[in-house]
Design a protein around this motif. Structure first.
Motif, PDB file in Angstrom:
ATOM      1  N   TRP A  25      27.692  70.958  24.763  1.00  0.00           N
ATOM      2  CA  TRP A  25      28.424  69.865  24.128  1.00  0.00           C
ATOM      3  C   TRP A  25      29.837  70.349  23.840  1.00  0.00           C
ATOM      4  O   TRP A  25      30.039  71.339  23.137  1.00  0.00           O
ATOM      5  N   TYR A  31      35.958  62.451  22.164  1.00  0.00           N
ATOM      6  CA  TYR A  31      35.045  61.822  23.116  1.00  0.00           C
ATOM      7  C   TYR A  31      33.653  62.442  22.992  1.00  0.00           C
ATOM      8  O   TYR A  31      33.542  63.659  22.861  1.00  0.00           O
ATOM      9  N   TRP A  33      31.001  64.212  24.785  1.00  0.00           N
ATOM     10  CA  TRP A  33      31.284  64.950  26.015  1.00  0.00           C
ATOM     11  C   TRP A  33      30.248  66.050  26.197  1.00  0.00           C
ATOM     12  O   TRP A  33      30.217  67.021  25.456  1.00  0.00           O
ATOM     13  N   HIS A  92      31.008  67.750  34.008  1.00  0.00           N
ATOM     14  CA  HIS A  92      31.376  67.057  32.769  1.00  0.00           C
ATOM     15  C   HIS A  92      30.807  65.641  32.765  1.00  0.00           C
ATOM     16  O   HIS A  92      30.855  64.953  33.784  1.00  0.00           O
ATOM     17  N   HIS A  93      30.310  65.202  31.593  1.00  0.00           N
ATOM     18  CA  HIS A  93      29.821  63.837  31.366  1.00  0.00           C
ATOM     19  C   HIS A  93      30.539  63.333  30.119  1.00  0.00           C
ATOM     20  O   HIS A  93      30.209  63.752  29.007  1.00  0.00           O
ATOM     21  N   VAL A  94      31.537  62.480  30.319  1.00  0.00           N
ATOM     22  CA  VAL A  94      32.390  62.047  29.213  1.00  0.00           C
ATOM     23  C   VAL A  94      32.198  60.548  28.987  1.00  0.00           C
ATOM     24  O   VAL A  94      32.404  59.736  29.895  1.00  0.00           O
ATOM     25  N   ARG A  96      33.403  57.130  27.760  1.00  0.00           N
ATOM     26  CA  ARG A  96      34.719  56.525  27.611  1.00  0.00           C
ATOM     27  C   ARG A  96      34.596  55.158  26.952  1.00  0.00           C
ATOM     28  O   ARG A  96      33.645  54.413  27.174  1.00  0.00           O
TER      29      ARG A  96
END
Length: 148
Positions: A25, A31, A33, A92-94, A96
């Motif tokens: 994390w 964000y 993320w 990455h997993h952001v 939005r």
């Protein structure tokens, strides 16, 4: 022997693991993320993974994205595997939102990272871990472990 890149250790909280990947994390309160790091030595690119590992990474990434989008009520999920500064393969997993500080541009280089209030971070991570519980083949590991 596999080890998380030092920059990932510095910038992230370690949450646990999937069959292939470690879940981190990002410590940036701007964000929600998460980062997946496949546990494979000397791999910098997705195409360097075996075919089976590529499929498993997509399963883990898709499942994580689905849970994060629902849990955080995302307007959009951004995924990225840049690796320009940290060569170890990581995805990455952001989450939005149209109201986030970088929308609609990419998050990189737009605003400085904002530290979490420790209580908010703990609540955020606890909520995510609960959302992950039972939905995926995920083993949470938070107490001092760093995945190596």
């Amino acid at each position: 022997m596999f080890q998380l890149h030092p920059q990932l250790r510095q910038d992230c909280e370690y949450l646990g693991r999937f069959p292939l990947s470690h879940l981190l994390w990002m410590r940036d309160a701007n964000y929600p993320w998460a980062i997946l790091v496949p546990e494979r030595e000397d791999v910098q690119e997705i195409h360097q993974l075996s075919d089976d590992d590529q499929v498993q990474l997509i399963r883990e990434s898709s499942g994580l994205s689905r849970i994060m989008a629902r849990h955080f009520q995302a307007h959009k999920m951004n995924l990225g595997a840049l690796g320009n500064l940290v060569p170890q393969l990581h995805l990455h997993h952001v989450v939005r939102y149209r109201s986030d500080p970088a929308w609609p541009a990419p998050v990189w280089g737009r605003v400085s990272a904002s530290p979490y209030d420790p209580q908010v971070l703990e609540q955020t991570l606890e909520g995510l871990l609960q959302a992950l519980n039972g939905g995926l083949d995920f083993l949470p590991v938070r107490a001092g472990s760093q995945g190596d």
